[in-house]
Design an enzyme around this catalytic site. Structure first.
Site, PDB file in Angstrom:
ATOM      1  N   LYS A 200       0.842  -1.198   0.000  1.00 52.02           N
ATOM      2  CA  LYS A 200       0.000   0.000   0.000  1.00 52.02           C
ATOM      3  C   LYS A 200       0.881   1.254   0.000  1.00 52.02           C
ATOM      4  O   LYS A 200       0.695   2.159  -0.780  1.00 52.02           O
ATOM      5  CB  LYS A 200      -0.922  -0.034   1.224  1.00 52.02           C
ATOM      6  CG  LYS A 200      -1.834   1.132   1.338  1.00 52.02           C
ATOM      7  CD  LYS A 200      -2.736   1.002   2.546  1.00 52.02           C
ATOM      8  CE  LYS A 200      -3.332   2.352   2.886  1.00 52.02           C
ATOM      9  NZ  LYS A 200      -4.118   2.329   4.121  1.00 52.02           N
ATOM     10  N   GLU A 206      10.794  -4.553   4.227  1.00 46.04           N
ATOM     11  CA  GLU A 206      10.892  -5.969   3.862  1.00 46.04           C
ATOM     12  C   GLU A 206      10.468  -6.184   2.403  1.00 46.04           C
ATOM     13  O   GLU A 206      11.140  -6.871   1.632  1.00 46.04           O
ATOM     14  CB  GLU A 206       9.981  -6.834   4.751  1.00 46.04           C
ATOM     15  CG  GLU A 206      10.390  -6.912   6.196  1.00 46.04           C
ATOM     16  CD  GLU A 206       9.684  -5.874   7.049  1.00 46.04           C
ATOM     17  OE1 GLU A 206       9.412  -4.759   6.547  1.00 46.04           O
ATOM     18  OE2 GLU A 206       9.424  -6.175   8.224  1.00 46.04           O
ATOM     19  N   GLY A 260      -4.617  -1.696   5.322  1.00 44.48           N
ATOM     20  CA  GLY A 260      -3.847  -2.855   4.845  1.00 44.48           C
ATOM     21  C   GLY A 260      -4.497  -4.185   5.196  1.00 44.48           C
ATOM     22  O   GLY A 260      -4.630  -5.073   4.358  1.00 44.48           O
ATOM     23  N   ARG A 261      -4.937  -4.331   6.444  1.00 43.08           N
ATOM     24  CA  ARG A 261      -5.488  -5.629   6.875  1.00 43.08           C
ATOM     25  C   ARG A 261      -6.906  -5.871   6.380  1.00 43.08           C
ATOM     26  O   ARG A 261      -7.487  -6.910   6.634  1.00 43.08           O
ATOM     27  CB  ARG A 261      -5.397  -5.762   8.398  1.00 43.08           C
ATOM     28  CG  ARG A 261      -5.935  -4.596   9.184  1.00 43.08           C
ATOM     29  CD  ARG A 261      -5.457  -4.638  10.632  1.00 43.08           C
ATOM     30  NE  ARG A 261      -5.874  -3.478  11.408  1.00 43.08           N
ATOM     31  CZ  ARG A 261      -5.222  -2.322  11.423  1.00 43.08           C
ATOM     32  NH1 ARG A 261      -4.120  -2.158  10.714  1.00 43.08           N
ATOM     33  NH2 ARG A 261      -5.653  -1.321  12.173  1.00 43.08           N
ATOM     34  N   GLU A 346      -3.946  -6.170  15.329  1.00 41.57           N
ATOM     35  CA  GLU A 346      -3.400  -4.881  14.882  1.00 41.57           C
ATOM     36  C   GLU A 346      -4.474  -3.794  15.053  1.00 41.57           C
ATOM     37  O   GLU A 346      -4.159  -2.628  15.270  1.00 41.57           O
ATOM     38  CB  GLU A 346      -2.924  -4.970  13.422  1.00 41.57           C
ATOM     39  CG  GLU A 346      -1.976  -3.851  13.032  1.00 41.57           C
ATOM     40  CD  GLU A 346      -1.222  -4.104  11.738  1.00 41.57           C
ATOM     41  OE1 GLU A 346      -0.079  -4.582  11.775  1.00 41.57           O
ATOM     42  OE2 GLU A 346      -1.791  -3.825  10.663  1.00 41.57           O
TER      43      GLU A 346
HETATM   44  O1  F6P Z   1       2.547  -4.073   9.956  1.00 42.28           O
HETATM   45  C1  F6P Z   1       2.266  -2.748   9.666  1.00 42.28           C
HETATM   46  C2  F6P Z   1       1.667  -2.583   8.306  1.00 42.28           C
HETATM   47  O2  F6P Z   1       1.528  -1.217   8.088  1.00 42.28           O
HETATM   48  C3  F6P Z   1       0.326  -3.302   8.128  1.00 42.28           C
HETATM   49  O3  F6P Z   1      -0.739  -2.601   8.628  1.00 42.28           O
HETATM   50  C4  F6P Z   1       0.298  -3.480   6.662  1.00 42.28           C
HETATM   51  O4  F6P Z   1      -0.644  -4.437   6.282  1.00 42.28           O
HETATM   52  C5  F6P Z   1       1.726  -3.899   6.404  1.00 42.28           C
HETATM   53  O5  F6P Z   1       2.484  -3.115   7.297  1.00 42.28           O
HETATM   54  C6  F6P Z   1       2.207  -3.752   4.994  1.00 42.28           C
HETATM   55  O6  F6P Z   1       2.152  -2.425   4.556  1.00 42.28           O
HETATM   56  P1  F6P Z   1       2.292  -2.052   3.036  1.00 42.28           P
HETATM   57  O7  F6P Z   1       1.157  -2.693   2.305  1.00 42.28           O
HETATM   58  O8  F6P Z   1       2.246  -0.560   3.003  1.00 42.28           O
HETATM   59  O9  F6P Z   1       3.601  -2.583   2.538  1.00 42.28           O
END
Ligand code: F6P
Length: 522
Positions: A200, A206, A260-261, A346
């Site tokens: 997102k 990572e 995100g979730r 979360e």
């Molecule tokens: O773990 C924190 C978080 O912001 C989650 O809420 C989210 O789903 C995840 O990291 C991945 O975020 P992104 O889709 O921005 O890479």
């Protein structure tokens, strides 16, 4: 309108619940079944093909009435409307929360339908083989690169709907563990693999590290101009996606009002859409939308997510339970619990109320569990005879997908028998000694669904989404932010510099200093 800020413990209903709890805390549910032969019927919630049996909980009709009163008193109805109508209820991030709009085919936002159309075209091209890799071969493998909500939902749904899957082999790369990347890359061929980078924010460390590693691996043999045939992205951050080298036309949008979730319903679900095809993906969304309507339009007394949320509050805040187990009796739902863990923990793992003050009561429950019957041979011992009170959700389908009735009968029998044993125990029946005695009176709820289909899965997922929202409203916390993960991210950056022995890196914590020494001396 934002959400009201009412400390639930100051409400009349909470006070009544506190008094009521003293009266009923020692109630033995098997006795209640004896006293009222209609209890099971009265405490069953039927909505279309979903049936939820709450009769084996430590509640009376009065408990339920008081819990519904609590929901009224904290303004739950208005909070639900505020969410569905796009008010900025995620106040700390100044965002609306509209994952429900992603699956509302009745009044669909044009941006959402355009993206669904893009997903449909793309997935059809990949599935049919019209989308070719750089040597002209059709795609055989998809690797979703993302973490948290950018993998947990898609991975869970892809696994859950294996029965509906096509020939594409879909894998998920989330951890920044190089060994995992190596294992995945070992199984795929550059010429026929599509990588979907899902983030997102497109800043998640990572995911970016993994995506860069995979891209380097790809370019070891493939020419740079062919990246567009093998890398697509899903993100709100179009600039960062372009900087990574993914073409605009291969980027699927997402909006800040999708958490995100809660994002698997958006283009984040692209890997699911490719794995099961657009028609099934749409059915998943439709199932969730069906549940949305039930949640939004049904009186609290018959409302499944509202009732389950209130039960959870009853145990968490009055009985003082800390965890709840979720046991799906379907091996397809192996990844449901990790998915729910992010969604629930979360969201509701918050210790500050909507006024910014520390809460004086318990919030977010710990969710854990695994599939039945495996769970029975792992930790059910503790549920039955341990010292902790752990409410359990048992999820069961009345039909199998491959039609093996005998196995399905055994599976269902185990689910129902466990539900009964947890509540009934052995009290009153002959047991040789105390070691063999089951106290019983262990609360559990059975969720009965017809069959695992994209539609029923969508319903189930939306049920838990709404449950956690209701809990957050009552606990007076903001469920839709996640500031608690930020500190770890910052600290990791500095620690990485220290591990790389970069100049001027300061590590203050003596324990971390010691651990770094040990790691570096190996
Ligand atoms: O773990 C924190 C978080 O912001 C989650 O809420 C989210 O789903 C995840 O990291 C991945 O975020 P992104 O889709 O921005 O890479």
């Amino acid at each position: 309108m934002s959400l009201p800020s009412i400390d639930p413990t100051t409400t009349q209903a909470w006070k009544k619940l506190t008094r009521h709890f003293e009266e009923v805390r020692c109630l033995n549910v098997p006795d209640l079944f004896q006293e009222d032969p209609e209890r099971a019927k009265k405490m069953g919630l039927q909505w279309q093909s979903v049936y939820v049996d709450i009769s084996k909980n430590r509640i009376t009709q009065e408990t339920l009435s008081l819990l519904y009163e609590l929901a009224e008193e904290v303004g739950l109805k208005d909070a639900i409307d505020a969410q569905f109508t796009g008010k900025q209820i995620n106040k700390t991030e100044q965002r609306a929360v509209l994952h429900t709009a992603l699956r509302d085919f009745e009044t669909m936002n044009p941006m959402v339908s355009a993206t669904l159309h893009q997903m449909k075209q793309f997935s059809q091209a990949v599935i049919s083989g019209a989308w070719k890799g750089y040597t002209g071969k059709p795609i055989t493998d998809i690797v979703n690169i993302g973490i948290g909500g950018s993998t947990l939902g898609p991975e869970m749904v892809t696994e859950a709907l294996t029965f509906y899957k096509n020939h594409l082999n879909v894998q998920f790369l989330s951890n920044v563990d190089g060994d995992h990347i190596a294992e995945i890359l070992k199984t795929v061929d550059r010429e026929t693999t599509l990588f979907i980078v899902v983030s997102k924010s497109f800043t998640t460390h990572e995911t970016l590290v993994n995506a860069h590693t995979v891209r380097r691996w790809f370019l070891e043999q493939a020419p740079p101009e062919t990246i567009e045939k093998h890398f697509v992205a899903v993100s709100t951050n179009l600039e960062a996606v372009q900087a990574f080298g993914i073409a605009k036309e291969n980027t699927f949008p997402l909006w800040d009002w999708v958490g995100g979730r809660f994002s698997v319903w958006s283009a984040v679900g692209l890997s699911v859409c490719c794995a099961i095809g657009y028609t099934h993906f749409k059915a998943l969304l439709q199932g969730a939308h069906d549940m949305d309507k039930h949640f939004r339009n049904t009186d609290f007394e018959k409302n499944i997510p509202v009732t389950l949320a209130l039960l959870s509050i009853w145990y968490n805040n009055f009985f003082g339970t800390e965890t709840e187990a979720v046991i799906p009796y379907s091996q397809y739902l192996t990844k449901l619990v990790p998915y729910l863990q992010q969604a629930v923990m979360e969201s509701n793992g918050k210790g500050v109320d909507r006024n910014g003050n520390p809460v004086t009561y318990q919030t977010g429950t710990i969710v854990w569990g695994t599939t039945g019957t495996n769970a029975q041979h792992a930790f059910f011992q503790l549920l039955h005879q341990g010292t902790k009170l752990i409410p359990v959700d048992l999820i069961v389908f009345s039909e199998s997908l491959h039609g093996d009735t005998e196995h399905q009968n055994i599976l269902m029998a185990n689910c129902l028998a466990q539900s009964e044993a947890l509540m009934q125990g052995t009290l009153g029946s002959e047991v040789e000694n105390s070691f063999k005695r089951f106290e019983g009176n262990k609360p559990n709820t059975t969720l009965l669904l017809e069959k695992l289909t994209p539609n029923s899965l969508g319903r189930l997922m939306a049920l838990y989404e709404h449950k956690l929202f209701v809990q957050g409203v009552i606990w007076n916390i903001f469920s839709y932010d996640q500031w608690g993960v930020e500190l770890g991210k910052k600290l990791a950056n500095n620690t990485l510099k220290a591990i790389r022995q970069e100049k001027d890196t300061v590590i203050d914590n003596p324990s971390t200093q010691q651990l770094l020494k040990k790691l570096q001396n190996r």
